[in-house]
Design an enzyme around this catalytic site. Structure first.
Site, mmCIF file in Angstrom:
data_model
loop_
_atom_site.group_PDB
_atom_site.id
_atom_site.type_symbol
_atom_site.label_atom_id
_atom_site.label_comp_id
_atom_site.label_asym_id
_atom_site.label_seq_id
_atom_site.Cartn_x
_atom_site.Cartn_y
_atom_site.Cartn_z
ATOM 1 C CG ASP A 234 -86.736 -107.583 9.217
ATOM 2 O OD1 ASP A 234 -87.747 -108.279 9.912
ATOM 3 O OD2 ASP A 234 -85.788 -107.277 9.686
ATOM 4 C CD GLU A 270 -91.983 -106.595 10.522
ATOM 5 O OE1 GLU A 270 -90.986 -106.220 10.246
ATOM 6 O OE2 GLU A 270 -92.396 -106.970 11.705
HETATM 7 C C1 QV4 Z 1 -80.773 -106.187 23.362
HETATM 8 C C2 QV4 Z 1 -81.295 -105.078 24.022
HETATM 9 C C3 QV4 Z 1 -81.254 -103.868 23.318
HETATM 10 C C4 QV4 Z 1 -79.541 -103.659 23.152
HETATM 11 C C5 QV4 Z 1 -78.944 -104.544 22.289
HETATM 12 C C6 QV4 Z 1 -77.686 -104.240 22.229
HETATM 13 O O1 QV4 Z 1 -82.681 -105.481 24.082
HETATM 14 O O2 QV4 Z 1 -81.914 -102.613 23.963
HETATM 15 O O3 QV4 Z 1 -79.628 -102.276 22.404
HETATM 16 O O4 QV4 Z 1 -79.110 -105.754 22.944
HETATM 17 O O5 QV4 Z 1 -77.046 -105.285 21.503
HETATM 18 C C7 QV4 Z 1 -82.484 -109.823 20.070
HETATM 19 C C8 QV4 Z 1 -82.764 -109.708 20.890
HETATM 20 C C9 QV4 Z 1 -82.674 -108.351 21.813
HETATM 21 C C10 QV4 Z 1 -81.435 -107.594 21.477
HETATM 22 C C11 QV4 Z 1 -81.126 -107.520 20.007
HETATM 23 C C12 QV4 Z 1 -79.668 -107.058 19.798
HETATM 24 O O6 QV4 Z 1 -84.123 -110.198 21.195
HETATM 25 O O7 QV4 Z 1 -82.885 -108.431 23.216
HETATM 26 O O8 QV4 Z 1 -81.138 -106.146 21.930
HETATM 27 O O9 QV4 Z 1 -81.145 -108.969 19.460
HETATM 28 O O10 QV4 Z 1 -78.810 -107.948 20.196
HETATM 29 C C13 QV4 Z 1 -86.201 -110.228 15.981
HETATM 30 C C14 QV4 Z 1 -86.570 -110.372 17.575
HETATM 31 C C15 QV4 Z 1 -85.800 -109.496 18.471
HETATM 32 C C16 QV4 Z 1 -84.447 -109.546 18.306
HETATM 33 C C17 QV4 Z 1 -83.771 -109.319 16.669
HETATM 34 C C18 QV4 Z 1 -82.267 -109.437 16.306
HETATM 35 O O11 QV4 Z 1 -88.007 -110.071 17.730
HETATM 36 O O12 QV4 Z 1 -86.038 -109.630 19.747
HETATM 37 O O13 QV4 Z 1 -83.430 -108.811 18.951
HETATM 38 O O14 QV4 Z 1 -84.811 -110.227 15.906
HETATM 39 O O15 QV4 Z 1 -82.109 -110.702 16.667
HETATM 40 C C19 QV4 Z 1 -90.493 -103.548 15.978
HETATM 41 C C20 QV4 Z 1 -90.062 -103.490 14.443
HETATM 42 C C21 QV4 Z 1 -90.579 -104.630 13.600
HETATM 43 C C22 QV4 Z 1 -89.981 -105.939 14.243
HETATM 44 C C23 QV4 Z 1 -90.478 -106.172 15.716
HETATM 45 C C24 QV4 Z 1 -89.762 -107.356 16.563
HETATM 46 O O16 QV4 Z 1 -90.715 -102.349 13.770
HETATM 47 O O17 QV4 Z 1 -89.970 -104.486 12.374
HETATM 48 O O18 QV4 Z 1 -90.031 -105.115 16.412
HETATM 49 N N1 QV4 Z 1 -90.178 -107.084 13.631
HETATM 50 C C25 QV4 Z 1 -89.120 -107.678 12.413
HETATM 51 C C26 QV4 Z 1 -88.857 -109.038 12.575
HETATM 52 C C27 QV4 Z 1 -88.363 -109.607 14.016
HETATM 53 C C28 QV4 Z 1 -86.847 -109.016 13.935
HETATM 54 C C29 QV4 Z 1 -86.748 -107.759 13.386
HETATM 55 C C30 QV4 Z 1 -87.708 -107.127 12.665
HETATM 56 C C31 QV4 Z 1 -85.380 -107.390 13.550
HETATM 57 O O19 QV4 Z 1 -90.253 -109.742 12.259
HETATM 58 O O20 QV4 Z 1 -88.357 -110.994 14.010
HETATM 59 O O21 QV4 Z 1 -86.608 -109.000 15.478
HETATM 60 O O22 QV4 Z 1 -84.832 -107.757 12.296
HETATM 61 O O23 QV4 Z 1 -91.851 -103.614 16.096
#
Ligand code: QV4
Ligand code: CA
Length: 534
Positions: A234, A270
């Site tokens: 990831d 990824e």
């Molecule tokens: C929120 C605010 C932030 C703030 C934070 C403070 O948005 O600005 O700083 O609170 O705590 C969830 C929430 C998100 C929240 C975050 C932290 O949606 O709003 O931030 O938690 O509390 C998945 C989801 C995210 C989720 C994350 C962790 O998509 O929405 O965030 O899990 O739970 C980029 C990367 C790529 C990534 C993609 C989504 O380059 O690598 O974004 N894809 C992978 C996974 C994806 C996962 C992550 C990475 C993180 O496929 O499913 O994100 O592990 O492009």
């Protein structure tokens, strides 16, 4: 050792030239150090396609391997992150809580460590590999609080960056290496921020520290020793390639109970690279395959016929479209992020919400030789789009009031109930996974198109597909490359008991066959192959 075949001139590739003639001089490229060691997916029985059983419980995956995936030739399962994660209750148990680890304990909403171990053994026993989703760039959000709200009840303190169950403490995180005021990634044009600052607030691990590398390797090695065949890693864009290489270099060989001695774990990383950012997918090629997000984004615009794009443009599909080298690419029509507007791909991404176009796109992907294919298997959520944003994109898997995930019931018709979509069981998709196995290694040839949205192509002398995405009937006699005989169309039916349950196609001695496909067919495409021949 790696064998690279020169690409043969078109004609020579597709004619009935005996295989020994086709084997031109090969360039033997000795693997470049450890790097190229993680490209072998160790698939069994010539299988070719992974299915992502997103949010499935381990017990259900074990059953699915035995009753469906093994018998139907799926090569492996990508499982949701098996490590212990934070329990989020606002919103209620979102799917994405599993991307916020709090320890490396192997207990999650999908089940216990014992259930995981049992599932891996049962899937391996039927030739279906397990690839674990490894979330190793970070731990939970900096706002994750303090306490035992975690899937196995382990204590952690996000504010103090303390995860005693690993253990990780504040020194193991990148705070001192991040230069932004917020501590978050603020500018994707700055590669240091992207690697050393927090992705949406997720506490960013310092992989330059040997201790951190060691702990992550220990976690991945525990899974390897249990029998997994490799990993989807990831958020690789957010880790320095040299740190990843150091971690991969510490991984054990696969468990010789199921894999040849000396087998290295298969790794696909990824990295979302649609262009326009300084960090490129190619930085990660040496270490394993890489997700190709351009694939689904571009295929979606062609199949939706946006900006005058048409199916016949796909004659040059592959590297000529700016996609990465085929042998480095992990491809998919949609994934768990972009099917709900997360990550990358935008409005063009096709998903199960548009089933007819989705089946057409998936059939094309599985028929075309480019890349290693992954089929998405989803659950339905209460999609509610307001001003282009899905307000319920966070919704977790079908679950009971206590937040535990529901089992996956299989219906008498062979689909799934209780909100599980099971695209991997849809007849055209299941049969195109088999098609891909039958034609594996055969070059694309006998391309035909009508200059619009009707195309056809073969795979050597073993398979042929015809697709009609125009608004009028396709009615053509085409060269298939197949030997003469009667073939069952595997889209409208299949070969059962020596008969075709759907359309059948007669191929003449000259390899030509007549196809008539109405644009109003529920699946306006026909596919035949040597295993569907009467
Ligand atoms: C929120 C605010 C932030 C703030 C934070 C403070 O948005 O600005 O700083 O609170 O705590 C969830 C929430 C998100 C929240 C975050 C932290 O949606 O709003 O931030 O938690 O509390 C998945 C989801 C995210 C989720 C994350 C962790 O998509 O929405 O965030 O899990 O739970 C980029 C990367 C790529 C990534 C993609 C989504 O380059 O690598 O974004 N894809 C992978 C996974 C994806 C996962 C992550 C990475 C993180 O496929 O499913 O994100 O592990 O492009
Ligand atoms: Ca990072």
């Amino acid at each position: 050792m790696y064998m690279y075949l020169f690409s043969l001139p078109e004609g020579l590739q597709c004619s009935h030239v005996p295989i020994e003639m086709k084997m031109k001089v090969c360039i033997l490229a000795v693997a470049l150090g450890l790097g190229l060691a993680h490209h072998n997916s160790h698939v069994k029985h010539g299988r070719t396609s992974i299915v992502h059983l997103f949010e499935w419980r381990w017990a259900d995956i074990a059953q699915e391997c035995e009753r469906y995936l093994g018998p139907n030739g799926y090569s492996g399962v990508q499982i949701s992150p098996p490590s212990e994660n934070i329990v989020v209750t606002k919103p209620w148990r979102p799917w994405w809580e599993r991307y916020q680890p709090v320890s490396h304990n192997l207990c999650s909403r999908s089940g216990t460590e014992q259930e995981l171990r049992d599932m891996i053994a049962r899937c391996n026993a039927v030739g279906v590999n397990i690839y674990a989703d490894a979330v190793i760039n970070h731990m939970c959000s900096n706002e994750g609080g303090e306490g035992r709200h975690s899937t196995c009840g382990s204590y952690f303190n996000a504010t103090k960056e303390e995860f005693p169950s690993v253990p990780f403490t504040a020194q193991d995180f990148n705070d001192r290496n991040c230069t932004t005021r917020s501590g978050n990634i603020e500018d994707y044009q700055d590669i240091n921020q992207v690697r050393d600052c927090r992705l949406v607030g997720l506490l960013d691990l310092a992989h330059r520290r040997e201790y951190v590398r060691g702990k992550i390797a220990d976690y991945m090695n525990a899974l390897i020793d249990m029998g997994v065949a490799g990993f989807r890693v990831d958020a690789c864009k957010h880790m320095w390639p040299e740190d990843l290489s150091a971690i991969y270099g510490r991984l054990h060989n696969l468990n010789s109970k199921w894999f040849p001695a000396g087998s290295k774990p298969f790794i696909y990383q990824e990295v979302i690279d649609l262009g326009g950012e300084p960090i490129k997918a190619c930085e990660y090629y040496e270490m394993g395959r890489v997700t190709e997000f351009k694939y689904g984004a571009r295929l979606g615009t062609v199949i939706r016929k946006w900006n005058g794009e048409k199916l016949s443009d796909l004659k040059s599909w592959g590297e000529d479209w700016g996609l990465m080298p085929s042998d480095k690419a992990l491809v998919f029509v949609d994934n768990h992020d972009n099917q709900r507007g997360h990550g990358a791909g935008g409005k063009s991404i096709l998903t199960f919400w548009e089933p007819r176009l989705y089946r057409l796109a998936t059939a094309f992907m599985l028929a075309h030789p480019y890349g290693m294919t992954r089929v998405m298997s989803s659950y339905r959520w209460n999609r509610h789009i307001v001003k282009g944003k899905d307000e319920n994109d966070w919704e977790g898997p079908p679950s009971f009031p206590d937040g535990s995930t529901k089992p996956v019931p299989v219906t008498p018709e062979g689909g799934c109930g209780d909100g599980w979509v099971c695209e991997h069981r849809w007849h055209p998709i299941k049969n195109m996974v088999i098609f891909r196995n039958v034609v594996d290694g055969e070059p694309l040839c006998n391309w035909w198109d009508n200059g619009s949205n009707q195309i056809a192509f073969g795979r050597g002398s073993r398979g042929f597909i015809v697709i009609n995405n125009d608004d009028w009937t396709l009615d053509m006699t085409l060269s298939t490359g197949l030997s003469g005989g009667t073939y069952c169309d595997v889209i409208s039916g299949q070969k059962e008991g020596g008969q075709c349950t759907g359309k059948q196609v007669t191929v003449g001695k000259d390899g030509r066959a007549h196809f008539r496909i109405s644009s109003s067919d529920s699946d306006p495409f026909v596919a035949i192959h040597t295993d569907s021949k009467l």
